[in-house]
Structure formats: structure tokens, C-alpha cells
Design an enzyme around this catalytic site. Structure first.
Site, mmCIF file in Angstrom:
data_model
loop_
_atom_site.group_PDB
_atom_site.id
_atom_site.type_symbol
_atom_site.label_atom_id
_atom_site.label_comp_id
_atom_site.label_asym_id
_atom_site.label_seq_id
_atom_site.Cartn_x
_atom_site.Cartn_y
_atom_site.Cartn_z
ATOM 1 N N SER A 1 -7.407 0.942 63.668
ATOM 2 C CA SER A 1 -7.798 2.019 64.591
ATOM 3 C C SER A 1 -9.316 1.867 64.702
ATOM 4 O O SER A 1 -9.951 1.964 63.669
ATOM 5 C CB SER A 1 -7.541 3.401 64.021
ATOM 6 O OG SER A 1 -6.413 3.474 63.216
ATOM 7 N N ASN B 1 -8.908 1.244 58.999
ATOM 8 C CA ASN B 1 -9.804 2.083 59.785
ATOM 9 C C ASN B 1 -11.022 1.321 60.305
ATOM 10 O O ASN B 1 -11.736 0.695 59.517
ATOM 11 C CB ASN B 1 -10.277 3.234 58.891
ATOM 12 C CG ASN B 1 -11.353 4.097 59.534
ATOM 13 O OD1 ASN B 1 -11.158 4.636 60.613
ATOM 14 N ND2 ASN B 1 -12.497 4.196 58.880
ATOM 15 N N GLU B 2 -11.245 1.374 61.611
ATOM 16 C CA GLU B 2 -12.469 0.857 62.248
ATOM 17 C C GLU B 2 -12.734 -0.603 61.888
ATOM 18 O O GLU B 2 -13.883 -1.036 61.814
ATOM 19 C CB GLU B 2 -13.683 1.741 61.877
ATOM 20 C CG GLU B 2 -13.578 3.143 62.468
ATOM 21 C CD GLU B 2 -14.642 4.130 61.972
ATOM 22 O OE1 GLU B 2 -15.268 3.867 60.940
ATOM 23 O OE2 GLU B 2 -14.829 5.154 62.638
ATOM 24 N N LEU B 3 -11.649 -1.375 61.687
ATOM 25 C CA LEU B 3 -11.842 -2.774 61.283
ATOM 26 C C LEU B 3 -12.142 -3.655 62.480
ATOM 27 O O LEU B 3 -13.063 -4.464 62.446
ATOM 28 C CB LEU B 3 -10.585 -3.280 60.557
ATOM 29 C CG LEU B 3 -10.204 -2.513 59.280
ATOM 30 C CD1 LEU B 3 -8.837 -2.950 58.801
ATOM 31 C CD2 LEU B 3 -11.252 -2.737 58.195
#
Ligand SMILES: *[C@@H]1O[C@H](CO)[C@@H](O)[C@H](O)[C@H]1NC(C)=O
Ligand SMILES: *[C@@H]1O[C@H](CO)[C@@H](O)[C@H](O)[C@H]1NC(C)=O
Ligand SMILES: *[C@@H]1O[C@H](CO)[C@@H](O)[C@H](O)[C@H]1NC(C)=O
Ligand SMILES: *[C@@H]1O[C@H](CO)[C@@H](O)[C@H](O)[C@H]1NC(C)=O
Ligand SMILES: *[C@@H]1O[C@H](CO)[C@@H](O)[C@H](O)[C@H]1NC(C)=O
Ligand SMILES: *[C@@H]1O[C@H](CO)[C@@H](O)[C@H](O)[C@H]1NC(C)=O
Ligand SMILES: *[C@@H]1O[C@H](CO)[C@@H](O)[C@H](O)[C@H]1NC(C)=O
Length: 926
Positions: free
Chosen positions: A517, A469-471
Site C-alpha cells: 500500500s 506498508n509504503e514499500l
């Protein structure tokens, strides 16, 4: 829970002598208390069941119970009936241990474990043989929050320096393989539970049953299919099975596949070809004629046929093991390929795609983000998840993003999704941090990813694997340099662009992968490279090029309806704004004296602290700032509740924050959906977040006990296949009405545009807009403008505070995959008001609600004026949902609303306790 476990394991027919650990007597021992234990479970749950602690999710108990997560807890059980004679080997198999534990059997050390997401298995043959009595199995769990702090102290200093956390519970969670939201998130408390959280068993093997299958991969794909690339739909299916086993297999075993349809009719019985086995895996595959099976589709796009596959390991005339899995035949691709010439010609902006294709068809992904449904997974049961997925299906959603970092979903939840046709965008458990990348962590990630990828691959509901997530956005914002990649970027690439993708591509041909994402996509796809996707990062071709999905939060409520503040992308993966749970949830979570907006416990339970709050502020001060974002929004856009009775006042405030949330998301969802017909070709919106795991102000659309917030009802409405919606530029006064459809073939019909004032009368001034009905046609997964005007210039002198537009779409079209091509009617209504409802000349709508005798139905009528945000509430004591809620009514209009009862403890008396309101009630003091 017992029943579920048997469902889970009915899949594996066992000839072996197997002892289910959940059927044993367990004891849980802590620093000052000993209680009965259970498996699967966690210490908090067993302590609560024994009355040793109160409800961990009540009031401020999360803090009062910090001692539980700071203590060691030992689960122990004596295992009877083990065979100790020669010729038997004995294995311990755990499907999940949470997280740091030291395992002993018969007083002898077996292993230390440290990863919640792996299956663990140990050969304990010698221990069992040497044990003089029935052996005692014990697992001594350490405190994850204490242990990880110790690990981090000796950890990678580079990683350590970017960790923002300070307190013991929040610090360093990226240094352990344990559910990251266990240590608090902006919607979750920090309880950090410990225990044997998944089923486990003791397995004994002998010469007659020499092997035990511990995990199975089934990969169904079109011949020659490669990951991330749309396959040739005319190819036959390949059915590939690969079984992970303990023990040993004799030479010359074969694999026999039987496929039955849902009625138990045998479709196919065949030996798999090319069978080969290593010392722990046996693999084979077979081609299946596509005419033998029907395609699986997501909900509303077709049906969900499922098949029971049985794979037997056969030696001569005897069966060594059998594995049963329910499977479906479909292809699903996350298409990230460049925009083609044909797409450019259709008006799509250049760049790359970011959309899903099921069985070769693009479709619009509608849904939300799933967070862990409970702080304590072992008590999540089938009833709860079926209710949640029923809501998703009724709510017109076809996809959930299973957000990292909770936990990988158990098979039985994927099975519910398989049955209901809900795609699960599935993520590895990495989120919002830099993860360590030394050899021992890498081997953990590999073991975990391999187990999970192989375990769930057969589910047709599995939509994609995503690294985390949000990496990428964190990488690009803080650590990216095109000239000097730097250690953190190289480590990120190694974990997410080499290791995890390697596990997906090596095990599956049917599933796409992306590292993060959001994701800007790849420049090249090369299956023979160690880094198959060469990441684009900021290598974009120009300002008109569109690549990625979007992730957007804006807590400046004054901009909420400013369409130009929304991001333009191919797919909206996350967006949202928080709201209060209803007073019904608060009543269950805090004492009565805490039922006010800024009470100590509401402040304590809010975990959304605004970005950029003062660095020296306390958590309490930050929490108040987070709560004030909601009250500011209410004060900007609605009449301000000010009821004399304090609980009534609190009720109205909680509700109005939900109205704002619903209003804002509706505007965003309509904007993203309209984008399907614009250059961005937006093909998905998944809002943040589906549900709550406790009662606190969050982005959830469904409260912790299953009650739908205003948002869930409005999302259901704006996710209807065919919608009409007004798009308004608040600064220029430009107003456009568009029709949007996500059916696959054209829809034609009319849009009725009715202008009125708050009494419901047509606008009468000489310069007023005129009501009319216009025809429209909209193509498959597309949108079209049906009206355009300017509210400032076209109607001089119009009182914008006394102006409403009602938009009513009445279209005809054919549902996707309807074999009879039968035209259906699609209706949708929405309302537009150019000014804040706070300034609007609201009228008393004279709302009347009457219960239709002998039914669960209510007739709702506005008798005097336009009713905005009509809302029905059901009391505690019943659970379920209304067929519609949070809607508008014009005078004289009656709506029949049905309530679907899921559980009723009131013996039907709840019908007389249904209450109702509309935004008009905010202007009243009683
Ligand atoms: C165990 O210790 C904790 C922390 O000191 C305390 O809060 C709790 O009440 C104790 N429980 C029992 C049963 O003594
Ligand atoms: C937690 O909540 C319960 C209500 O279930 C309450 O009785 C108890 O005192 C609270 N505190 C602790 C430390 O369990
Ligand atoms: C607590 O548990 C950890 C992890 O299993 C273990 O290493 C440690 O020795 C335990 N401590 C005690 C006092 O039991
Ligand atoms: C959407 O419809 C418009 C108008 O018919 C058409 O020009 C456009 O190509 C369509 N978009 C797509 C992606 O098919
Ligand atoms: C399932 O869980 C819910 C809470 O989510 C609980 O109310 C219900 O009693 C449980 N059902 C069973 C059969 O255990
Ligand atoms: C926090 O810092 C601000 C300046 O940034 C200062 O004015 C304020 O007094 C500080 N507050 C506390 C409680 O230290
Ligand atoms: C109603 O609640 C709001 C927000 O908490 C508060 O500001 C207001 O004073 C309350 N009104 C009354 C009459 O208590």
C-alpha cells in the site's frame, strides 16, 4: 485473559493429553529482580503487576525503563503430570514467542527462536523421557534491541547503509521479525517488550490419539475462482480444508465436515472428497450447494450470517482430531483489472481499477487505519476490542486497514470483525524499509506467511492480503531504474512479488493480494509465473490514466482546505494530520505540572518530527517543530485560545487542535467520497489513524482510553450513506454543493440551501445569495452537483466574514440488500463559511445544555447566534460516547444528544459533570 484463551481453544477439541502453559506457575527472573511470571505475557507487564516497576506508559517512564528492554529475562515453570512411559511423544507448541529466546527443557537445550510471528513447535519426546523429575521449561529472552544491532553489524551492507536510525532502540528493526512499532513510531514509544506473548501448550500423543492439529486452513470460494479476479457468482461454493498436524496419521483416514447455522441447526454433513495427506498436512474439499447458505455482507450492506464448521479426522469408527471454525460465505475481490469499455462509457478515466467487490458488488470502503491497540498485546482484551469495533460500526465505517508493522491480529479479533461486518484489510508485517533477502530471512518470511495465511483465511472479514506498508512508493522514489533494476529492487520483487504472493495463492483461492500500500497495479496477471503480477511501476499510459491508491500528508496547514492540494486517485489508503489528546487523557498520563502545550513531558511524548527538520537538530527541537505544526494550524483557522487559567487554556488548545484535525479530515473525506462520481471513480477512504496506544499528539481519532476525539464524531457524520457538502476553491471563490451517496440504488429528494449571518438571520443585502430548496437525484455509489456559484463575483459587497451557508439534504432511498425494498429517509446537514473562523464575525450563540432528568440525554440549544463546533465533554470516571458531537446549531435549534455508557464508576453522578463549549469560547478569557 483466561476466558479469552478458552474461547480461542474451544475451537480445537482435544483427545490428546494437553497442558495449557497459561495454567502453569511461572517465574520471571531478570538481572536484579525475580517476580511471578505469566503466559501469555511480557516482562514489562509482569514486573508492573509485581510492583517492581511503575506504569511503563506514564510520564517519561518509557525512557526510565530502558534497562528493561536492555536486559535478558527468563521465564521458567515446572511442568507436572507429563507421561514419561514409552509410546508417548511430547511436543512443545507456542503460538507466538516475542522474539529472541533460547528454550530449555529439563536443563537441555531445545531451540533458539527468533521470529515473533511464527508458530513454533518442537518434538521433545526424548528430553521428557530422560528427565528424572518433572521437567522445568525455561525461555531465556535476549534484548531485541541489542541483538538486532549485532545482526545488522554483520548484515547486508547495502541494507545497512539505507537505515536511517542511529540510537540503539531505533536501529535496524528490519533485520528482525518482531513488531516494528515496538521500536518507536511517530505515534508510539520504544518499549521493545519480550515474552511468551501468545498461548502455548505441551501436547502428548500416543497410539489412540496419534495426531494434534496445530493450525487449519479453510478456504471457501466459488468454483473456478482465481485470486484477484471477480468470480462467477452463479457457481456453487467449494469448501476446502487443510489441517496441519503434529504426530502421524494412519492410512485410510477420512475428513468429515458438519456445518451448523447460528441456531445450531445442521445444514450439511458430508465427507470431504479427494482427501490426501502428506507427513504434516491433510487436505480435502467438497462442493456446497449455494442454496444451503446465506451470503455474508459487511455492515450496512446486508447481514452477517455465520456458520459453525466442524472438521473431524476419522479413522474407522474413531475420531482422531476435530477442528471447529466459524465461517461465512462471501466473495471479496480487490479488483485491479483494467478499466473496461463499459466503465469508460460511464465516465470513468482510463487506467486500472482499485476497488473492492463483495459478492460481485462494488462498494465504497469507509474506514480508517488500525494500529496496535496497546504497546503490550497480551493485555489487549475482548472488552477493549469490542468497544473499539462498536465505535467503528457506529461510526459508519466498514473497513479497517490492519497496518503493517504491528502484529497479525489474533483470531478472536477477526471473530469480532466477522460478527460486526467490518472488513479487515490485512498486511504482512513489513514497513517503510528495505528488507534483507538472503536465504535465512526468506525461510523466515515463508514460515511466517504460510502460518498466518492458513490461520486466518476462514474469516469472512478478511478483505485482502497486502505485502507491506509504503514499500512500492519508497522503491519508486529512491531505488527505481527502468533500465537497471538493481539489487534492492530485485530483492523487493523477490520478497513481495514472488514469495509472499506465492504463499497467498498457494493456500487460498478466495483472497486477493497486492505487494504494497500504495500500489500502481500490474500489467499482467499470470498464475503460472513465479511472479504472477507483472508490476506496472511507472509504466503508465498517459497523464489522464489513473491507477493507484493514494497516501498523502501535508503539514502546511495554510493549504488544508485547498482542494487542489488533495491527490486524485481510485482509493485513499492513508491521509491525515495530528492533534492533541484531550486534557482528560493528559491528566492520566502526566503529573499536573506538565499540563501545558510545550511542557517537557508533552515535548518528550510527541514523536512526530517534521520532515526536513534541520539535520543537526535534537529530538527535543524536532518535537517542538512537530507541536508547532498544530499551533500554527490553530492560529490560522480559529480564534486563538488565551484563557487565564492555565489548565483551561491547555484544555482549549488541545480541543482546538482536534477541531482543526476534524475540519481538515472532513474536507478530505468529502472530497474523496465525491470522487465516486468523478473520472477517478474513488471507491474508498481509510484515514490515518483509528486509535492511540498511549497518550501523545498523534493522528488518532480515538484516544488511548477509548475517548472519541472531535475527528471520530465528524468522520461518523461524513461517512453517513447520503451526504451534502460544499466544495470551495479558496483562490477563485468557486463554490459547488454536491450530494454523494454510497447506497446501491438511486436516492432522490431535496437539498435546502440557507444563507445566513452569524446571528442566524437571512442575508439581507440586495446582492446577497438567496436561500432555496433544490431537487436532486443521485445514482448508486455516485455523486451529483446541486448548486454552483462564485463567492467573489456573484455577490459584490457581501461581507464574507459574516456569511454562512447551511446545506441540508433530505433524501429517500433503499438500503443495500433490503429484501423489502423499503424506502428510508436519509438526512445530512453541513455548514459552509468562506473565511477562516478567526476573522468571522462570531456571535455569542447563547449555548444552553440541559440534562433530561432520569436519562442519559442532553438537550443542546443555541439561543442567540449560530453555534459552531458545539462540543460536550464527559468527566473521568465514566466511559462511553455521545450520539453526536462537534456539530453546528442555528439559533432556536435544539438537539437531543444521547450518551451511551460503557462503564461508570461514578454511580451516575457524571451527568452533572458534563461540560460544553463551542468555538465562541475560544474568544473568552475564562
Ligand atoms: C534493577 O536495575 C535497574 C537498572 O540498573 C534499576 O533501575 C532498577 O531499580 C533495579 N531494580 C531493582 C529491583 O533492583
Ligand atoms: C513510572 O510511573 C509511576 C506511576 O505509575 C511512577 O510512580 C514511577 O516512579 C515511574 N518511574 C518508573 C521508573 O517506574
Ligand atoms: C540472553 O538471551 C539470548 C537470547 O536467548 C542468549 O543468546 C544469551 O546467551 C542470553 N544472555 C544471558 C547473559 O543470559
Ligand atoms: C454517475 O451518474 C452520472 C449521472 O447520472 C452518470 O453519467 C455516470 O455514468 C454515473 N457514474 C457511474 C460510475 O455509474
Ligand atoms: C480490559 O482492558 C481494559 C484496558 O484496556 C481494562 O480497563 C479492563 O479492566 C480489562 N478487562 C478485563 C476483564 O480484564
Ligand atoms: C545547525 O546547522 C545550522 C546550519 O545548517 C547552523 O546555523 C546551526 O548553528 C547548527 N546548530 C547547532 C546546534 O549546531
Ligand atoms: C495559553 O496557551 C498558549 C499556548 O501554549 C500560550 O501561548 C498562551 O500564553 C497561554 N495564555 C495564557 C493566558 O496563559
Amino acid at each position: 485473559m483466561q476466558r479469552l484463551i478458552s474461547v480461542l481453544f474451544a475451537g480445537v477439541a482435544l483427545c490428546q493429553h494437553t497442558i495449557d502453559l497459561s495454567s502453569q506457575q511461572w517465574t520471571l527472573k531478570g538481572p536484579n529482580v525475580t517476580v511471578p511470571g505469566s503466559v501469555p505475557s511480557q516482562a514489562h507487564l509482569d514486573l508492573y503487576a509485581a510492583g517492581a516497576i511503575g506504569d511503563p506508559l506514564y510520564g517519561e517512564n518509557d525512557t526510565a525503563l530502558l534497562w528493561v528492554q536492555r536486559s535478558n529475562w527468563t521465564y521458567s515453570s515446572t511442568i507436572p503430570n507429563l507421561r514419561r512411559e514409552n509410546g508417548h511423544s511430547t511436543w512443545l507448541v507456542f503460538d507466538g514467542i516475542d522474539t529472541f529466546a533460547s528454550i530449555e527443557l529439563c536443563g537441555q537445550f531445545v531451540a533458539n527462536v527468533d521470529n515473533q510471528f511464527r508458530q513454533w513447535y518442537f518434538d521433545v519426546t526424548d528430553v521428557v523421557k530422560s528427565c528424572k523429575h518433572d521437567p522445568e521449561l525455561s525461555l531465556n529472552f535476549g534484548s531485541a534491541s541489542k541483538i538486532v544491532k549485532e545482526i545488522a553489524r554483520h548484515g547486508d551492507p547495502l541494507v545497512n547503509s539505507v537505515d536511517g536510525g542511529d540510537t540503539e532502540e531505533f536501529c535496524c528493526k528490519e533485520f528482525m521479525r518482531k513488531e516494528q512499532s515496538d521500536f518507536g513510531w511517530d505515534w508510539a514509544p520504544k518499549l521493545a517488550p519480550a515474552g511468551i506473548w501468545q498461548p502455548g501448550r505441551v501436547v502428548q500423543l500416543n497410539t489412540e490419539s496419534p495426531a494434534y492439529v496445530r493450525n487449519a486452513l479453510i478456504d471457501i470460494y466459488r468454483k473456478d475462482q482465481m485470486n484477484n479476479i471477480p468470480p462467477d457468482q452463479s457457481q456453487p461454493w467449494v469448501f476446502n480444508a487443510s489441517l496441519d498436524y503434529l504426530g502421524s496419521l494412519p492410512r485410510g483416514v477420512s475428513l468429515e465436515l458438519t456445518l451448523n447455522d447460528a441456531n445450531g441447526h445442521e445444514i450439511l454433513k458430508k465427507n470431504l472428497d479427494d482427501v490426501h495427506h502428506s507427513e504434516d498436512t491433510i487436505t480435502g474439499s467438497v462442493i456446497i450447494d449455494p442454496r444451503l447458505v446465506e451470503l455474508w455482507w459487511p455492515i450496512n450492506l446486508g447481514s452477517q450470517p455465520l456458520y459453525d464448521a466442524s472438521i473431524k479426522i476419522v479413522h474407522g469408527r474413531s475420531m482422531i482430531a476435530e477442528v471447529e471454525r466459524r465461517v461465512g460465505f462471501r466473495t471479496i475481490v480487490m479488483n485491479l483489472l483494467p478499466i473496461t469499455k463499459e466503465q469508460l462509457a460511464a465516465g470513468i478515466a482510463p487506467g486500472s481499477n482499485f476497488h473492492f467487490e463483495v459478492n460481485g458488488h462494488e462498494f465504497y470502503a469507509k474506514g480508517s487505519n488500525l494500529v496496535p491497540p496497546d504497546v503490550f498485546w497480551p493485555r489487549v482484551n475482548e472488552t477493549k476490542m469490542r468497544n473499539l469495533f462498536e465505535a467503528v460500526a457506529v461510526g459508519n465505517q466498514n473497513m479497517l486497514r490492519v497496518w503493517s508493522s504491528g502484529a497479525y491480529l489474533p483470531d478472536w479479533i477477526y471473530e469480532i470483525a466477522d460478527e460486526m461486518g467490518i472488513f479487515l484489510w490485512s498486511e504482512f508485517e513489513f514497513s517503510d524499509a528495505e528488507y534483507p533477502a538472503n536465504a535465512s530471512y526468506l525461510s523466515q518470511y515463508k514460515a511466517e506467511a504460510s502460518y498466518q495465511v492458513r490461520r486466518v483465511n476462514h474469516h469472512p472479514s478478511l478483505a485482502v492480503w497486502v505485502g507491506g506498508n509504503e514499500l512500492e512508493q519508497i522503491m519508486l522514489a529512491y531505488f527505481f531504474s527502468a533500465t537497471d533494476p538493481g539489487t534492492l529492487l530485485l530483492e523487493y520483487q523477490h520478497i513481495f512479488m514472488e514469495l509472499l504472493i506465492g504463499e497467498v495463492y498457494a493456500n487460498s483461492r478466495s483472497i486477493s493480494y497486492m505487494p504494497s500500500s500504495t500500489y500502481h497495479g500490474f500489467l499482467k496477471l499470470n498464475f503460472s509465473s513465479v511472479m504472477p503480477q507483472v508490476p506496472r511501476y511507472l509504466n503508465t499510459s498517459g497523464p489522464n490514466y489513473i491507477y493507484a491508491d493514494t497516501d498523502d500528508y501535508n503539514y502546511d496547514a495554510s493549504q488544508a482546505f485547498e482542494l487542489s492540494s488533495y491527490p486524485i486517485g481510485r482509493f485513499a489508503t492513508e491521509f491525515g494530520f495530528h492533534s492533541m489528546p484531550s486534557v482528560y487523557s493528559w491528566e492520566q498520563a502526566v503529573p499536573a505540572d506538565q499540563l501545558s502545550f510545550f511542557s517537557d513531558m508533552v515535548i518528550h511524548r510527541n514523536r512526530h518530527y517534521p520532515f526536513g527538520g534541520p539535520a543537526n537538530a535534537t529530538n527535543r527541537e524536532l518535537s517542538i517543530l512537530g507541536l508547532e505544526e498544530m499551533t500554527t494550524a490553530v492560529q490560522e483557522w480559529y480564534p486563538i485560545p488565551n484563557m487565564k487559567d492555565s489548565v483551561a487554556n491547555f484544555t482549549a488548545w488541545c480541543w482546538t487542535t482536534q477541531v482543526f484535525q476534524a475540519d481538515y479530515y472532513t474536507s478530505e473525506l468529502a472530497f474523496y467520497r465525491r470522487g465516486s462520481g468523478m473520472p477517478q471513480r474513488n471507491l474508498g477512504s481509510l484515514y490515518w489513524q483509528l486509535e492511540d496506544l498511549w497518550t501523545s499528539p498523534t493522528w488518532a481519532s480515538i484516544e488511548a482510553d477509548g475517548r472519541w476525539k472531535v475527528l471520530f464524531y465528524r468522520a461518523k457524520d461524513i461517512f453517513e450513506p447520503v451526504i451534502g457538502y460544499p466544495y470551495y476553491n479558496t483562490s477563485t471563490g468557486d463554490l459547488e454543493v454536491w450530494a454523494t451517496s454510497d447506497l446501491w440504488s438511486p436516492v432522490h429528494g431535496t437539498v435546502k440551501l440557507s444563507w445566513m449571518d452569524w446571528t442566524g438571520k437571512p442575508l439581507s443585502g440586495s446582492n446577497s445569495p438567496v436561500s432555496k430548496t433544490v431537487p436532486f437525484t443521485v445514482g448508486g455509489v455516485n455523486s451529483t452537483r446541486v448548486m454552483q456559484t462564485n463567492m467573489f463575483q456573484d455577490y459584490k459587497g457581501l461581507d464574507l466574514n459574516n456569511t454562512i451557508l447551511r446545506v441540508e439534504v433530505n433524501g429517500k432511498g433503499v438500503a443495500p440488500n433490503d429484501r423489502h425494498e423499503k424506502e428510508q429517509t436519509y438526512k445530512h446537514t453541513s455548514f459552509f463559511h468562506p473565511q477562516s473562523l478567526q476573522n468571522a464575525k462570531l456571535q455569542d450563540p447563547g449555548l444552553k445544555v440541559s440534562h433530561v432528568h432520569g436519562t442519559n440525554e442532553f438537550d443542546v440549544t443555541a439561543t442567540k447566534g449560530v453555534a459552531a463546533w458545539v462540543w460536550l465533554d464527559y468527566p473521568l470516571g465514566v466511559q462511553g460516547y455521545f450520539s453526536d458531537n462537534g456539530f453546528w446549531l442555528t439559533p432556536g435549534e435544539t438537539r437531543n444528544i444521547h450518551f451511551t455508557v460503557k462503564q461508570d464508576w461514578t454511580d451516575g453522578k457524571w451527568v452533572s459533570a458534563v461540560t460544553y463549549r463551542s468555538i465562541w469560547n475560544n474568544t473568552l478569557t475564562e
